[in-house]
Each structure stands twice: as structure tokens, then as C-alpha cells.
Design a protein around this motif. Structure first.
Motif, PDB file in Angstrom:
ATOM      1  N   GLN A 198       0.830  -1.198   0.000  1.00 33.24           N
ATOM      2  CA  GLN A 198       0.000   0.000   0.000  1.00 33.24           C
ATOM      3  C   GLN A 198       0.866   1.250   0.000  1.00 33.24           C
ATOM      4  O   GLN A 198       0.594   2.210  -0.736  1.00 33.24           O
ATOM      5  CB  GLN A 198      -0.922   0.004   1.218  1.00 33.24           C
ATOM      6  CG  GLN A 198      -2.096  -0.961   1.109  1.00 33.24           C
ATOM      7  CD  GLN A 198      -3.069  -0.783   2.261  1.00 33.24           C
ATOM      8  OE1 GLN A 198      -2.665  -0.658   3.424  1.00 33.24           O
ATOM      9  NE2 GLN A 198      -4.352  -0.776   1.959  1.00 33.24           N
ATOM     10  N   LEU A 199       1.929   1.231   0.825  1.00 31.50           N
ATOM     11  CA  LEU A 199       2.829   2.383   0.859  1.00 31.50           C
ATOM     12  C   LEU A 199       3.514   2.567  -0.487  1.00 31.50           C
ATOM     13  O   LEU A 199       3.704   3.692  -0.959  1.00 31.50           O
ATOM     14  CB  LEU A 199       3.865   2.196   1.966  1.00 31.50           C
ATOM     15  CG  LEU A 199       3.337   2.225   3.403  1.00 31.50           C
ATOM     16  CD1 LEU A 199       4.451   1.905   4.390  1.00 31.50           C
ATOM     17  CD2 LEU A 199       2.730   3.599   3.718  1.00 31.50           C
ATOM     18  N   GLU A 200       3.891   1.423  -1.111  1.00 27.44           N
ATOM     19  CA  GLU A 200       4.522   1.501  -2.425  1.00 27.44           C
ATOM     20  C   GLU A 200       3.563   2.080  -3.456  1.00 27.44           C
ATOM     21  O   GLU A 200       3.953   2.910  -4.286  1.00 27.44           O
ATOM     22  CB  GLU A 200       4.986   0.112  -2.855  1.00 27.44           C
ATOM     23  CG  GLU A 200       5.685   0.099  -4.209  1.00 27.44           C
ATOM     24  CD  GLU A 200       6.084  -1.292  -4.633  1.00 27.44           C
ATOM     25  OE1 GLU A 200       6.674  -1.439  -5.725  1.00 27.44           O
ATOM     26  OE2 GLU A 200       5.782  -2.243  -3.891  1.00 27.44           O
ATOM     27  N   GLN A 201       2.305   1.644  -3.391  1.00 30.10           N
ATOM     28  CA  GLN A 201       1.316   2.179  -4.321  1.00 30.10           C
ATOM     29  C   GLN A 201       1.082   3.662  -4.084  1.00 30.10           C
ATOM     30  O   GLN A 201       0.944   4.439  -5.037  1.00 30.10           O
ATOM     31  CB  GLN A 201       0.003   1.402  -4.188  1.00 30.10           C
ATOM     32  CG  GLN A 201       0.100  -0.046  -4.670  1.00 30.10           C
ATOM     33  CD  GLN A 201      -1.154  -0.837  -4.360  1.00 30.10           C
ATOM     34  OE1 GLN A 201      -2.065  -0.337  -3.704  1.00 30.10           O
ATOM     35  NE2 GLN A 201      -1.193  -2.082  -4.811  1.00 30.10           N
ATOM     36  N   GLU A 202       1.038   4.041  -2.810  1.00 29.67           N
ATOM     37  CA  GLU A 202       0.869   5.464  -2.503  1.00 29.67           C
ATOM     38  C   GLU A 202       2.074   6.263  -2.990  1.00 29.67           C
ATOM     39  O   GLU A 202       1.925   7.353  -3.542  1.00 29.67           O
ATOM     40  CB  GLU A 202       0.684   5.655  -0.997  1.00 29.67           C
ATOM     41  CG  GLU A 202      -0.638   5.102  -0.468  1.00 29.67           C
ATOM     42  CD  GLU A 202      -0.738   5.205   1.041  1.00 29.67           C
ATOM     43  OE1 GLU A 202       0.215   5.746   1.662  1.00 29.67           O
ATOM     44  OE2 GLU A 202      -1.751   4.749   1.603  1.00 29.67           O
ATOM     45  N   ALA A 203       3.270   5.675  -2.793  1.00 29.38           N
ATOM     46  CA  ALA A 203       4.474   6.353  -3.275  1.00 29.38           C
ATOM     47  C   ALA A 203       4.470   6.454  -4.792  1.00 29.38           C
ATOM     48  O   ALA A 203       4.868   7.477  -5.366  1.00 29.38           O
ATOM     49  CB  ALA A 203       5.721   5.609  -2.798  1.00 29.38           C
ATOM     50  N   SER A 204       3.993   5.381  -5.456  1.00 21.81           N
ATOM     51  CA  SER A 204       3.924   5.414  -6.912  1.00 21.81           C
ATOM     52  C   SER A 204       2.935   6.458  -7.392  1.00 21.81           C
ATOM     53  O   SER A 204       3.203   7.193  -8.350  1.00 21.81           O
ATOM     54  CB  SER A 204       3.524   4.029  -7.436  1.00 21.81           C
ATOM     55  OG  SER A 204       3.405   4.040  -8.834  1.00 21.81           O
TER      56      SER A 204
END
Length: 640
Positions: free
Chosen positions: A259-265
Motif C-alpha cells: 500500500q505504501l509503495e502504491q501510494e508512493a507510486s
């Protein structure tokens, strides 16, 4: 079996067939003879009884062979010592009967010993198997619980205590639901009953969350595998129980990380989108007005002014190239690179790239040579991306060449039926020790300390694009001599097609709007609005209206009913999409072709704009010829 063990297994045994066994048999007969002499005077028939005992004892202790020796010795003893000097007929019958019964005793004892030995061997095998089974259960790294068909716990290993907190004796004989939360106990009993009717090895509760119950009342997630055990006592069920608390924690952490990676993306995409928009908007004005000045729409230029405009144009183009390369790299890393694969003629692609860079080669005093590649079959690639790759390779060969050097562009069909396009130069070459760094992003191999412009992204992007289109890329280089870069792709068709050269392509005719034609441009950036007005002001018969907000643009569109409308997307208040929807809803404007002209140039933006129903989706910086061609198409559509 315990009685047999008491009667026979504990009797001292002498090795069968040994000298000691035969001597022991003789000793038993001698003892029987002595006992007969002692008892003979008081007990009638004592001789046969004592000899029977000797034969049985010899057979039990010394084996059947020694038993037969005892029979013979007993008969001789009876004959020699009891019935001598004469042998009556009755005595002979007695000895005969003795021999018959003694022989039967030997046979019976031998068979009994053999049976006992087999039973003993079977008992030991069963005990060994049970010990092995218990050892396997005990040594399992997972908790194992074995229950009977009614769900009563018959066996557990030590790991069960570590997982559930119970001692072994606290679980044996208890219902297995002791280890299950009360809210799940009934479902567990139903599942066990269903398993008993179809007992096969399988995971328990597939697709459901399973939980165990510790002695202290806490619940924890488990994974259970069931196996049937068919025994003479009936069906038993073996369950392997795994505590998956740590796995669930890791899964939760991975989910949170994703989720954090998706938010960062998403944040990265938003940043790139904003950066692209904020950079493209001023670049639009810089490059656009330079094009107008170079076209001498504002009046003739002096040589010095034209020189300075060239510097501005080159700087703006270089900055735009950097923006595009960074965006391309981010799209590739995110796996969102869109490709449109089609049949592309090799010579046409080479000639287009050659003609696009002839002026750059002339400025660098480098000879750009295009060798004919007619007759080669097409390749299946993305036409624009192939052009981008060739432009990167040729521009590098020009930039890193020497004055008076050459760059040669040619193509050939390889023995493995691929089309290879090569760019060879006579430049400085690449140091051998640094060649492995060549395709790394932002790596310029020391050229960053020179006056040669570049970002270090061109070759990295080229490799990504070539491989994404199913091709390969390679190079060879000799320091001080030059380099040769090549890309190759599979042959698309076995036959070649006629090659349409760039020189044969017709340029778009000069735009003529005709009398009374009008265009409305809705743009909140004053420089961009002024640039479009300046580009289209040279079109005879076209009136250009402008509006700085969506509401003003809607009002002017309804009032003036222009032939064509151009919208910026990022407008204050209502954005371009909202304005397009209102224009399509109003009967006065629903049929007017609407073009988007925006700095939102990411693939997602373009796809969204196309799906929204824009007649054309144009991105900044503006190419005057592209804008004029799009407006001409829109005017033609409006007239139709």
C-alpha cells in the motif's frame, strides 16, 4: 503372550547345533537315569516319566537335534540299565511306545518353539513399528494430534505443548475441540464428520481462516493438514497443525508495504505529472515564440538575431528532451509503457532519422551517411519508439564524434533471420574498463565534465525500448577508433514491401480557414494564449477568440458559436473535462469539434483525454505545424 514369555522366553537357551547343546542333552538323560534309579523302587513306570522329562528339557533348552539325541540316549539307557539282562516282550513294547511318544514330544516342542519365535518376532516388529511411528510423530517440527473417528485425542507430540501450552497427559483422552475456540467447535465437529466419510489427505478448511485455542484462552491463526490412518481398531485422523501467527504478521506487513509503495507510486506519478505540466508550460512559450520569430512573422531577422534564436531553440529543445526522457524512464520502471506494434519499413525508418539529424551533423562537421536498405522485410515494432531509438543512437554518434568524422547508418539481414540496424562512428570510442557502465541511467562515462550536452538517459532508454519491442541491442568499441551500436528485431514478413521515402511525403498545405470562420481558445496562461493567437493569426479568414476561465469560455461558445474550440485541461474552477461535458450538453455547442491543448502529457492523461471525446489531444510545447494541421482537420469536420 505374557504367559508364553514367562513359560518359554525366559528359559536359558543353548545355541542350537553346538557341542554344548549335545552334551547338555546327554546330561539331561544321565540325570533322568539317576532319578529313575532313585525312584524306581517306589514308583512304577518312573523310568518313562523321567526320560520324557529329559527329552522335553533337551528339546526346549538345546533344540530339536539335541532332543532327538536325548530320545536315542533315553532308549539305550532304558534298554541297558532297566531291562537287562533280558528283554521281555512287554518291555519291548514299552520302549517302542516310549520312542513314539518321545518323538512326538520332540516334534511338538519344536513346532511350539517355532511358533513362539514367530510370535516373538511379530511382537518385536510391532513394537519397533510403534516406536518408529511414535518417533516420527515426536520428531516432527510441527504440532501433531491424532484422534479417533469420534474426535478423542489418542496421541500428541511434544510440539503440541509448545504451541498450545498443554502437557501431554492433559490432552490424551480429551475431545479435540479442547484445542478449538468455542465459537468454532461445532463447525469443527461437522468438518470431522465429513472427513470420516471421505478420508483423504487434504488441507482443512481450505479458503477459511482457522484458529487454535491455547490453554491460557488466547486464540491464534493456524494451518491444518489432515491425513487418514486406517488401523485394525478403526479410522484415526492425523492432523499437522502450524502456528501461522508470524506468517500473518509478515503478510500484513507486506500488504502495508505494498500500500505504501502504491501510494508512493501515485505520489511519484502526481509529481511527474505536475513537473511535466509546470515545465512544459514555460517551454511552450519559449519554443513556440522562437518558432514564430524564426518564421519571421514579426519581421525579418538579422544574422545575429537568428543565431541567438538558434541558441534559445536548442536550449529549449534540450530541456524538453530531458523532461521527456525522465517521463519515459519513469513509465518504463512502472511497467506502464504503451507500445503500438505495427509493420515498419526499415529503410523508411532509417531515412526519417537520417533526415531529422542531418542539420545536427552539419553543425558538428560530421558526415552522416545513409546506406540503402531497400529489399529488406518489415519489422514489427512501435514506429515512434523505433524512431526514438534511432535518433538516440545517431545523435550520440554525432555528439561524441570528431570534426571531419563520419557516422554510417546501415542495415542487414542476419543469418538467424533478424533485421539488424547499425550506427557506426569514427569518434573517440569507449574505454574498455567503463563499457559495462554504458547502459546505466544517468551514466555519461566522464562526458559530464565536457561541453557536450546530454543526460545519460538516451542509451538506457534505448535498451529498455528495444527489449520491450522484442529486440536486442549491442555494441563494439575501440578507444581512439570509434564505436558501432546495433539493434535487431525479428523479421515480420518473408517478403519486402515498397519503401516510401520521406522525400516523397507531401507536406501539409498552408491552412486557409475561409471567410467568417472562428476559433475559441480557452486558456488561463496568458503566454500560452498569446502564442496560439500568434500562430493562428497568420491564417487568412480565421478569427481567434479567447477566454481565461471555463465559465467565460462556455458563455462565449454559446454566444459566438465558433467553428472550432481549443481547451486547456487545467483551468481554474471547472477543468477542461467539465467544460467539454457542458459544451456537449448545450444544444448550441454539442456539434463543435473540441481540441485539447495541454501540458498534461502522461500516457494516462492522453488516454483519458481521448476517451473523453476530444477531437484531438495535443500536448505542449506546441509544434506550430501540428497545431495548424489539427485546426485544419477540425474546420473540415465542422464544415462537413
Amino acid at each position: 503372550m505374557p504367559a508364553l514369555e514367562t513359560l518359554f522366553f525366559d528359559i536359558p537357551q543353548i545355541r542350537r547345533g553346538s557341542l554344548m547343546a549335545y552334551l547338555a542333552a546327554a546330561a539331561f538323560v544321565a540325570l533322568a537315569t539317576g532319578l529313575r534309579l532313585v525312584l524306581g523302587a517306589w514308583l512304577e513306570g518312573a523310568s518313562f516319566v523321567t526320560f520324557y522329562l529329559a527329552v522335553i528339557a533337551a528339546s526346549l533348552v538345546c533344540g530339536m537335534a539335541a532332543g532327538w539325541l536325548a530320545v536315542v540316549l533315553s532308549a539305550l539307557s532304558a534298554w541297558a540299565f532297566i531291562y537287562s539282562p533280558g528283554l521281555a516282550y512287554s518291555h519291548a513294547l514299552g520302549i517302542g511306545f516310549f520312542l513314539l511318544v518321545a518323538a512326538a514330544n520332540v516334534v511338538v516342542v519344536g513346532a511350539l518353539l517355532a511358533t513362539i519365535a514367530k510370535v516373538q518376532s511379530l511382537v518385536r516388529t510391532l513394537e519397533s513399528s510403534e516406536q518408529k511411528f511414535r518417533g516420527i510423530v515426536e520428531s516432527s517440527p510441527e504440532a501433531m494430534v491424532i484422534v479417533d473417528a469420534s474426535g478423542i485425542i489418542a496421541l500428541v507430540n511434544a510440539r503440541v505443548g509448545d504451541v498450545f501450552g498443554y502437557r501431554r497427559d492433559e490432552l490424551l483422552g480429551k475431545a479435540v475441540e479442547t484445542l478449538v475456540p468455542k465459537r468454532l467447535a461445532e463447525r469443527h465437529r461437522q468438518h470431522l464428520a465429513r472427513f470420516a466419510t471421505d478420508a483423504t489427505m487434504r488441507p482443512m478448511g481450505a479458503g477459511n481462516d482457522l484458529y487454535g485455542l491455547r490453554k491460557d484462552g488466547t486464540e491464534f491463526p493456524v494451518e491444518i493438514s489432515l491425513s487418514p490412518l486406517h488401523t485394525p481398531q478403526g479410522l484415526y485422523v492425523s492432523s499437522v497443525i502450524r502456528d501461522i501467527t508470524q506468517r500473518r504478521q509478515i503478510e500484513a506487513e507486506l500488504f502495508q508495504a505494498r500500500q505504501l509503495e502504491q501510494e508512493a507510486s501515485r505520489a511519484k506519478t502526481l509529481f511527474l505529472s505536475n513537473m511535466s505540466h509546470e515545465l512544459r508550460t514555460p517551454l511552450n512559450a519559449v519554443i513556440g515564440f522562437v518558432q514564430l520569430l524564426e518564421g519571421e512573422q514579426a519581421g525579418p531577422l538579422t544574422p545575429k538575431q537568428r543565431e541567438y534564436l538558434g541558441y534559445i531553440h536548442d536550449g529549449g529543445t534540450h530541456l524538453l528532451s530531458l523532461v521527456n526522457e525522465v517521463l519515459d524512464l519513469s513509465k518504463i520502471e512502472a511497467g506502464r509503457l504503451d507500445l503500438s506494434i505495427e509493420a515498419v519499413g526499415v529503410h523508411a525508418a532509417m531515412e526519417l532519422a537520417h533526415n531529422s539529424l542531418v542539420s545536427l551533423a552539419e553543425k558538428a562537421r560530421v558526415v552522416l551517411i545513409l546506406r540503402p536498405a531497400n529489399g529488406l522485410p518489415d519489422v514489427g515494432v512501435d514506429r515512434l519508439r523505433l524512431h526514438q531509438c534511432l535518433m538516440n543512437l545517431i545523435s550520440n554518434a554525432i555528439k561524441y564524434n570528431r570534426p571531419g568524422g563520419t557516422v554510417t547508418l546501415d542495415a542487414r539481414r542476419t543469418p538467424d533471420d533478424r533485421i539488424e540496424i547499425a550506427v557506426a562512428d569514427t569518434g573517440r570510442g569507449i574505454p574498455t574498463e567503463r563499457q559495462r557502465e554504458l547502459f546505466q541511467p544517468f551514466q555519461r562515462l566522464g562526458a559530464e565534465h565536457t561541453a557536450i550536452e546530454g543526460t545519460g538517459l538516451g542509451l538506457a532508454l534505448t535498451r529498455y525500448l528495444v527489449e520491450a519491442m522484442g529486440g536486442k541491442i549491442g555494441f563494439s568499441s575501440r578507444p581512439g577508433v570509434g564505436s558501432r551500436f546495433w539493434i535487431d528485431f525479428p523479421v515480420l514478413a518473408a517478403v519486402s514491401h515498397p519503401v516510401a521515402t520521406v522525400s516523397e511525403a507531401r507536406l501539409a498545405p498552408v491552412l486557409t480557414a475561409g471567410p467568417g470562420r472562428s476559433l475559441l481558445y480557452v486558456e488561463d496562461n496568458a503566454m500560452s494564449a498569446r502564442l496560439v493567437e500568434a500562430i493562428l493569426s497568420a491564417v487568412p479568414g480565421l478569427t481567434v477568440l479567447s477566454a481565461s476561465t471555463a465559465q467565460e469560455g462556455l458563455e462565449k461558445a454559446i454566444r459566438h458559436r465558433p467553428d472550432v474550440i481549443i481547451l486547456d485541461i487545467n483551468l481554474p474552477g471547472l477543468n477542461g473535462y467539465d467544460l467539454l461535458a457542458r459544451l456537449r450538453h448545450a444544444p448550441e455547442t454539442r456539434d463543435i469539434p473540441v481540441l485539447a491543448l495541454t501540458a498534461a502529457a502522461l500516457p494516462g492523461d492522453i488516454a483519458k483525454g481521448t476517451a473523453a471525446g476530444f477531437f484531438r489531444y495535443l500536448t505542449k510545447p506546441i509544434d506550430a505545424r501540428v497545431l495548424q494541421a489539427a485546426v485544419e482537420d477540425a474546420l473540415t469536420e465542422a464544415a462537413a
